[in-house]
Design an enzyme around this catalytic site. Structure first.
Site, PDB file in Angstrom:
ATOM      1  N   GLY A  54      28.170  33.837  57.180  1.00  0.00           N
ATOM      2  CA  GLY A  54      27.305  33.044  56.305  1.00  0.00           C
ATOM      3  C   GLY A  54      25.831  33.423  56.282  1.00  0.00           C
ATOM      4  O   GLY A  54      25.001  32.613  55.867  1.00  0.00           O
ATOM      5  N   ARG A  92      38.958  37.311  50.343  1.00  0.00           N
ATOM      6  CA  ARG A  92      40.234  36.958  49.727  1.00  0.00           C
ATOM      7  C   ARG A  92      40.250  37.545  48.319  1.00  0.00           C
ATOM      8  O   ARG A  92      39.297  37.318  47.539  1.00  0.00           O
ATOM      9  CB  ARG A  92      40.335  35.433  49.690  1.00  0.00           C
ATOM     10  CG  ARG A  92      41.492  34.883  48.954  1.00  0.00           C
ATOM     11  CD  ARG A  92      42.677  34.640  49.849  1.00  0.00           C
ATOM     12  NE  ARG A  92      43.812  34.169  49.077  1.00  0.00           N
ATOM     13  CZ  ARG A  92      45.023  34.033  49.556  1.00  0.00           C
ATOM     14  NH1 ARG A  92      45.269  34.312  50.818  1.00  0.00           N
ATOM     15  NH2 ARG A  92      46.014  33.614  48.806  1.00  0.00           N
ATOM     16  N   ASP A 113      35.171  45.329  43.457  1.00  0.00           N
ATOM     17  CA  ASP A 113      33.874  46.026  43.548  1.00  0.00           C
ATOM     18  C   ASP A 113      33.593  46.949  42.359  1.00  0.00           C
ATOM     19  O   ASP A 113      32.884  47.948  42.489  1.00  0.00           O
ATOM     20  CB  ASP A 113      33.779  46.819  44.867  1.00  0.00           C
ATOM     21  CG  ASP A 113      33.988  45.935  46.080  1.00  0.00           C
ATOM     22  OD1 ASP A 113      33.601  44.756  46.018  1.00  0.00           O
ATOM     23  OD2 ASP A 113      34.545  46.410  47.080  1.00  0.00           O
ATOM     24  N   ASN A 129      28.968  38.782  43.277  1.00  0.00           N
ATOM     25  CA  ASN A 129      29.341  39.138  44.656  1.00  0.00           C
ATOM     26  C   ASN A 129      28.261  40.036  45.238  1.00  0.00           C
ATOM     27  O   ASN A 129      27.575  40.745  44.497  1.00  0.00           O
ATOM     28  CB  ASN A 129      30.676  39.892  44.635  1.00  0.00           C
ATOM     29  CG  ASN A 129      31.138  40.299  46.035  1.00  0.00           C
ATOM     30  OD1 ASN A 129      31.082  39.501  46.983  1.00  0.00           O
ATOM     31  ND2 ASN A 129      31.575  41.536  46.188  1.00  0.00           N
ATOM     32  N   SER A 150      24.606  46.032  46.985  1.00  0.00           N
ATOM     33  CA  SER A 150      24.653  45.832  45.533  1.00  0.00           C
ATOM     34  C   SER A 150      25.090  44.400  45.241  1.00  0.00           C
ATOM     35  O   SER A 150      25.975  43.876  45.914  1.00  0.00           O
ATOM     36  CB  SER A 150      25.698  46.758  44.890  1.00  0.00           C
ATOM     37  OG  SER A 150      25.538  48.090  45.315  1.00  0.00           O
ATOM     38  N   HIS A 196      27.889  43.203  47.891  1.00  0.00           N
ATOM     39  CA  HIS A 196      28.703  44.218  48.577  1.00  0.00           C
ATOM     40  C   HIS A 196      27.764  45.118  49.381  1.00  0.00           C
ATOM     41  O   HIS A 196      26.717  45.536  48.869  1.00  0.00           O
ATOM     42  CB  HIS A 196      29.476  45.042  47.539  1.00  0.00           C
ATOM     43  CG  HIS A 196      30.345  46.080  48.157  1.00  0.00           C
ATOM     44  ND1 HIS A 196      31.563  45.777  48.728  1.00  0.00           N
ATOM     45  CD2 HIS A 196      30.160  47.403  48.358  1.00  0.00           C
ATOM     46  CE1 HIS A 196      32.091  46.885  49.225  1.00  0.00           C
ATOM     47  NE2 HIS A 196      31.253  47.886  49.021  1.00  0.00           N
ATOM     48  N   LEU A 253      41.058  37.802  44.519  1.00  0.00           N
ATOM     49  CA  LEU A 253      41.245  36.756  43.515  1.00  0.00           C
ATOM     50  C   LEU A 253      42.185  37.247  42.420  1.00  0.00           C
ATOM     51  O   LEU A 253      42.233  38.440  42.113  1.00  0.00           O
ATOM     52  CB  LEU A 253      39.886  36.405  42.899  1.00  0.00           C
ATOM     53  CG  LEU A 253      38.875  35.824  43.899  1.00  0.00           C
ATOM     54  CD1 LEU A 253      37.464  35.891  43.336  1.00  0.00           C
ATOM     55  CD2 LEU A 253      39.247  34.391  44.260  1.00  0.00           C
ATOM     56  N   GLU A 287      12.255  54.972  64.198  1.00  0.00           N
ATOM     57  CA  GLU A 287      11.334  55.692  65.089  1.00  0.00           C
ATOM     58  C   GLU A 287      11.211  54.964  66.427  1.00  0.00           C
ATOM     59  O   GLU A 287      11.210  55.582  67.492  1.00  0.00           O
ATOM     60  CB  GLU A 287       9.942  55.785  64.449  1.00  0.00           C
ATOM     61  CG  GLU A 287       9.855  56.720  63.260  1.00  0.00           C
ATOM     62  CD  GLU A 287       8.443  56.776  62.682  1.00  0.00           C
ATOM     63  OE1 GLU A 287       7.468  56.613  63.443  1.00  0.00           O
ATOM     64  OE2 GLU A 287       8.324  56.966  61.459  1.00  0.00           O
TER      65      GLU A 287
HETATM   66  C1  GRF Z   1      28.085  41.066  53.979  1.00  0.00           C
HETATM   67  O1  GRF Z   1      27.988  42.341  54.560  1.00  0.00           O
HETATM   68  C2  GRF Z   1      28.354  41.178  52.500  1.00  0.00           C
HETATM   69  O2  GRF Z   1      27.684  42.251  51.909  1.00  0.00           O
HETATM   70  C3  GRF Z   1      29.849  41.385  52.467  1.00  0.00           C
HETATM   71  O3  GRF Z   1      30.356  40.571  53.503  1.00  0.00           O
HETATM   72  C4  GRF Z   1      29.350  40.362  54.478  1.00  0.00           C
HETATM   73  C5  GRF Z   1      29.145  38.880  54.598  1.00  0.00           C
HETATM   74  O4  GRF Z   1      28.271  38.563  55.649  1.00  0.00           O
HETATM   75  N1  GRF Z   1      30.409  41.073  51.192  1.00  0.00           N
HETATM   76  P1  GRF Z   1      27.718  37.080  55.779  1.00  0.00           P
HETATM   77  O5  GRF Z   1      28.925  36.180  55.968  1.00  0.00           O
HETATM   78  O6  GRF Z   1      26.955  36.763  54.543  1.00  0.00           O
HETATM   79  O7  GRF Z   1      26.851  37.090  57.009  1.00  0.00           O
END
Ligand code: GRF
Length: 198
Positions: free
Chosen positions: A16, A94, A148, A110, A139, A112, A96, A171
């Site tokens: 989350g 999940r 995706d 979404n 993205s 990604h 869809l 660094e």
């Molecule tokens: C993130 O890396 C997001 O890009 C991917 O799933 C992960 C979710 O992480 N779709 P979080 O639950 O928001 O910490």
């Protein structure tokens, strides 16, 4: 101020951290959306606690043992019953159904963790590292039936400042490591190459 704001549901399955970022952003008076509901397909998702702590309504619809059509229909009904207008998938693990995606097309986005179209799917960071790619990102895209694949809304801008900040962070890890090797007498120079002794 909630009048005029679009009602958003965030769909999660785990940690989350993106949910938290959305909640924080939506807390601003002038933000045009409010997080009205956090929905998880996993009762144990940590993100549910983040939502509860922020006073946001939560709903768990367990997906385990349900077929996709049944689960998606249940979710769709709950979203409608809660007056949800927009959906944010944030670590929602999940797949869809095409029916659900089509019903929400243009209103469901979404995040990604790669620079799409590179590295679609799961286990992204391990594949990025294994590929030898030195630069990656994230993205935000509309959700379409193919995973995706939907139209991309936003990717981080490769500004000089952003690159400088990312490199400076590296660094600060790398330099102390190199000094340690030097101080431990583990480096030998062979022409233009440096050999590190075990
Ligand atoms: C993130 O890396 C997001 O890009 C991917 O799933 C992960 C979710 O992480 N779709 P979080 O639950 O928001 O910490």
């Amino acid at each position: 101020m909630t009048a005029g704001k679009r009602a958003v549901a965030v769909l999660i399955s785990g940690r989350g951290s993106n949910l938290r970022a959305l909640i924080d952003a939506a807390a601003a008076d002038d933000y045009p959306a409010r997080i009205a509901l956090v929905l998880s397909n996993k009762p144990e998702a940590e993100g549910l606690e983040i939502a509860r702590a922020a006073g946001i309504a939560t709903l768990v619809i367990p997906s385990k043992g349900k077929d996709r059509a049944e689960f998606d229909a249940e979710m769709d009904a709950a979203l409608k019953a809660n007056g949800i207008e927009l959906l944010c998938l944030a670590g929602f693990m999940r797949l869809l159904t095409t029916e659900f995606v089509q019903a929400w097309y243009g209103r469901m986005i979404n995040i990604h963790p790669s620079l799409l179209p590179a590295f679609k799917g799961t286990d992204v960071h391990a594949r990025v590292v294994a590929s030898g790619v030195r630069f990656t990102g994230c993205s935000v895209h509309f959700v379409s039936p193919e995973m995706d694949e939907g139209p991309i809304i936003a990717q981080p801008e490769a500004t000089a400042e952003a690159v400088a900040a990312a490199v400076l962070e590296q660094e600060h890890v790398l330099y102390p490591q190199a000094l340690r090797l030097l101080a431990e007498g583990r480096l030998s120079i062979e022409g233009q190459r440096v050999r590190v002794k075990a």
